[in-house]
Write an enzyme that holds these catalytic residues in place. Sequence first.
Site, PDB file in Angstrom:
ATOM      1  N   HIS A  73       5.599  -6.069   0.496  1.00 35.56           N
ATOM      2  CA  HIS A  73       6.253  -7.387   0.670  1.00 35.56           C
ATOM      3  C   HIS A  73       7.324  -7.742  -0.267  1.00 35.56           C
ATOM      4  CE1 HIS A  73       3.638  -8.762   4.215  1.00 35.56           C
ATOM      5  NE2 HIS A  73       3.320  -7.476   3.944  1.00 35.56           N
ATOM      6  N   HIS A  94       4.546   0.378   1.742  1.00 35.58           N
ATOM      7  CA  HIS A  94       4.765  -0.887   2.516  1.00 35.58           C
ATOM      8  C   HIS A  94       4.688  -1.847   1.229  1.00 35.58           C
ATOM      9  CE1 HIS A  94       4.902  -4.110   4.947  1.00 35.58           C
ATOM     10  NE2 HIS A  94       3.628  -4.458   4.734  1.00 35.58           N
ATOM     11  N   HIS A 123       8.911  -9.157   9.384  1.00 34.39           N
ATOM     12  CA  HIS A 123       7.583  -8.740   8.532  1.00 34.39           C
ATOM     13  C   HIS A 123       8.058  -8.149   7.249  1.00 34.39           C
ATOM     14  CE1 HIS A 123       3.649  -6.008   8.724  1.00 34.39           C
ATOM     15  NE2 HIS A 123       4.125  -6.295   7.443  1.00 34.39           N
ATOM     16  N   ASN A 155       0.902  -1.069   0.050  1.00 35.50           N
ATOM     17  CA  ASN A 155      -0.073  -0.133  -0.101  1.00 35.50           C
ATOM     18  C   ASN A 155       0.961   1.126   0.151  1.00 35.50           C
ATOM     19  OD1 ASN A 155       0.546   0.379   3.049  1.00 35.50           O
ATOM     20  ND2 ASN A 155      -0.403  -1.512   2.858  1.00 35.50           N
ATOM     21  N   TYR A 196      23.958  15.143  -9.401  1.00 33.78           N
ATOM     22  CA  TYR A 196      23.005  14.066 -10.110  1.00 33.78           C
ATOM     23  C   TYR A 196      22.002  14.663 -10.706  1.00 33.78           C
ATOM     24  CZ  TYR A 196      20.963   9.620 -11.477  1.00 33.78           C
ATOM     25  OH  TYR A 196      20.477   8.540 -12.098  1.00 33.78           O
ATOM     26  N   ASP A 227      24.052   5.323  -2.836  1.00 36.09           N
ATOM     27  CA  ASP A 227      23.332   6.400  -3.722  1.00 36.09           C
ATOM     28  C   ASP A 227      22.111   6.929  -3.098  1.00 36.09           C
ATOM     29  OD1 ASP A 227      25.335   6.781  -5.683  1.00 36.09           O
ATOM     30  OD2 ASP A 227      24.316   5.051  -6.997  1.00 36.09           O
TER      31      ASP A 227
END
Lengths: 235, 235, 235, 235
Positions: free
Chosen positions: B100, B98, B173, B31, B230, B123
């Site tokens: 996984h 977030h 997690h 999410n 950069y 970087d």
Amino acid sequence: MTYGSPALRRAVLLANQRIPLAKLAQLTWGNVSGIDREAGLYVIKPSGVAYDDLTEDDLVPVDLATGKVLDGDLRPSVDSESHRAFYLAWPSIGGVTHTHSTNAVAFAQADLDIPVLGTTHADTFDGPVPVTRGLTPEECATDYELNTGRVIVERIGDDEAAAGMPAALVANHGPFTWGATPMKSVENGIILEAVAEMAIKTLALNPAATTPQHLQERHFKRKHGPGAYYGNPPK
Amino acid sequence: MTYGSPALRRAVLLANQRIPLAKLAQLTWGNVSGIDREAGLYVIKPSGVAYDDLTEDDLVPVDLATGKVLDGDLRPSVDSESHRAFYLAWPSIGGVTHTHSTNAVAFAQADLDIPVLGTTHADTFDGPVPVTRGLTPEECATDYELNTGRVIVERIGDDEAAAGMPAALVANHGPFTWGATPMKSVENGIILEAVAEMAIKTLALNPAATTPQHLQERHFKRKHGPGAYYGNPPK
Amino acid sequence: MTYGSPALRRAVLLANQRIPLAKLAQLTWGNVSGIDREAGLYVIKPSGVAYDDLTEDDLVPVDLATGKVLDGDLRPSVDSESHRAFYLAWPSIGGVTHTHSTNAVAFAQADLDIPVLGTTHADTFDGPVPVTRGLTPEECATDYELNTGRVIVERIGDDEAAAGMPAALVANHGPFTWGATPMKSVENGIILEAVAEMAIKTLALNPAATTPQHLQERHFKRKHGPGAYYGNPPK
Amino acid sequence: MTYGSPALRRAVLLANQRIPLAKLAQLTWGNVSGIDREAGLYVIKPSGVAYDDLTEDDLVPVDLATGKVLDGDLRPSVDSESHRAFYLAWPSIGGVTHTHSTNAVAFAQADLDIPVLGTTHADTFDGPVPVTRGLTPEECATDYELNTGRVIVERIGDDEAAAGMPAALVANHGPFTWGATPMKSVENGIILEAVAEMAIKTLALNPAATTPQHLQERHFKRKHGPGAYYGNPPK
């Protein structure tokens, strides 16, 4: 097409087509079935047919009580009798999936349960994903596929246990998953493969990795049971 | 849609859609949120909705001060309270992600910081990407998601520290990342996953691999701070 | 667009676009340049521009002798000076590529040459792909990118050596590759990444793996030099 | 196009195009051939031509008895003589595939047979997939590609053995596979690569992994020989 309603055939076709999309098997490998409990039959992928060629008409209806094909000229997946064993043992499930997904197969071949290493696992599987005992020479010789289903049922337990652990690995073979619908059974196959890949990498970094029990419980219960608070109603 | 401007909703939708494109999560996992500081709210993905079905209207506006949903019928991501903890702690950030993603999760599950092994890491991340302490049984039992955010804030530190380290791994997690905008927070998730994959492979080849401090600093400062050289202005 | 012919700009654009297609880098990372020796300039990707947005007009022409931008408002890739060091050292090369491809970076971060483990490697690289020494704090402090190019040239040797070994790994950083054209330099980056991935997997299976010298020579000479018999003229 | 029927050329083209689709090789690497036993010729991919550019007309017809090109201006794959050795040794095969697929190459480079670790392997390969002995300096110096074919034939055995083991790994090089048709030979290459990847991951989890003989036999015979019951007739 006397047997197997259009809605069931549609659901089983879509679930089968998800296998190559999710890269859970090569070529014609893998199969999904879905059950109509009232009609006492399940519908399953025919054996050795390419996913690209598969139509609703090709799906094979099988009698739940006898395992006999009810209609059509095609043979069902060779794994049909394994699916039947699950449907007979667990009244709540509506779909079954078998794949040869790489990382789940690796655990099956290594003869190792997938340990609970984090919340991705605990969100879906209420404990380690078990690997079955190997089949005996006798179990291989006669009713091999039915016996494959039986050793999984032996390892998983009853209907309630199957709800908390919707996956198992057949030793030296690969994963079976199940769920309330055909698509849910494939999604459990997707989750299993993701969890297995994470576990292989985790164990490479730290062979002693574990997860606290209280974290596992929190995550499983966040998604399952009376106190669950994950998700929204479907659109 | 009284709450959450069209521009914010658009930015949050696009950032969420990048998660499956970048293969950072399976199914409905993951999410992204984005904040409107003036309005005192953030907008976040609803819980358990498939990315393909997601629209700007589905996004859930949440009150920054209370964590209450301001509008609509959908529940926010279960991780909403973690996002809120970051927005409260770090005034400079504009988006939180977030996921996984496999390799970042592997480090989280192994309970290991991602060490600085090269310039790809340096970087973006000014030091090892930290893994949090595990949550206690008490922290899991009550306000679990808010506590998840809190242990990250505890581990990262203040707003300036969060700018130099826009990522953390929750033990057992997975990763959270943040940035000036919702899309920047996803891009930090992409970078984190790439860096984690490189690190796993590097450590397999050479468990004693390290990077000199002067090279790390050169690369971080090449992209950040007053002497950065950069990039170009956006078209 | 006074500097850099349309043909050169076209070749450099196509070569740059191959980097994300071949999954050799994330986001805006990586860059390709191509040289016009007669005009004494090379054309290179601008710094920090997304590949999807890149046009021929965005490419930055740089003076070979001085490293100064000849035209336009965009800054060249921060690695421009490394490219320039190669063009100055090796008159035969026509293109240079820098990527952050995962497996090549893993060897660079592990501070290990990629050993010759088979014919896939020997077909293109006449020996182990070398990793450079690390840059000193002084080399990092001033003219960092030029010094990066210099340590590679120091490690590779002269123009003939660069033809037989069109790749090097900068310690704790990543790969540079080169070739007769911009596209050839990218293709050498693709080969390098494939060879590095094979090497990591080979060493996991057998840490003592090697390849006989006579097999290496046969394969390198099958594709290079007067007795080469691989390939056909382009259509 | 005096030599090589349109049907054979079509089959060989489609089989070659499957190599990049199945990600079995980079760039122009890999090649498939198919044979017309009555005409005493086989048709093979030309050397160094990109798959995207390949047409039926580009395929090169080669005389089975002499290895000479029968028609056209293009050189055949450098591996043509290896293919010819297989067609001469094994009358039942109709197609041959060579790839540089990553995981199969890893076993070849590690100089290790792929052990039978599960049913995915046993469904297709009747025992470990063997790696050949290395070629001697003399075998590398003269008729290298023909000798490559010969050491495989030496390792596999006669026509019946080649039917039960449609794959071999050339030491420090990579895989060759064969089958009843060109497409079947590519499919065996796909299976080989999947099995090799599973084996690498399995051995990482459990270096002592094995599979009982009775399970191997059950699976091989489920798909091959008089008692086979897998699959359905093609549509």
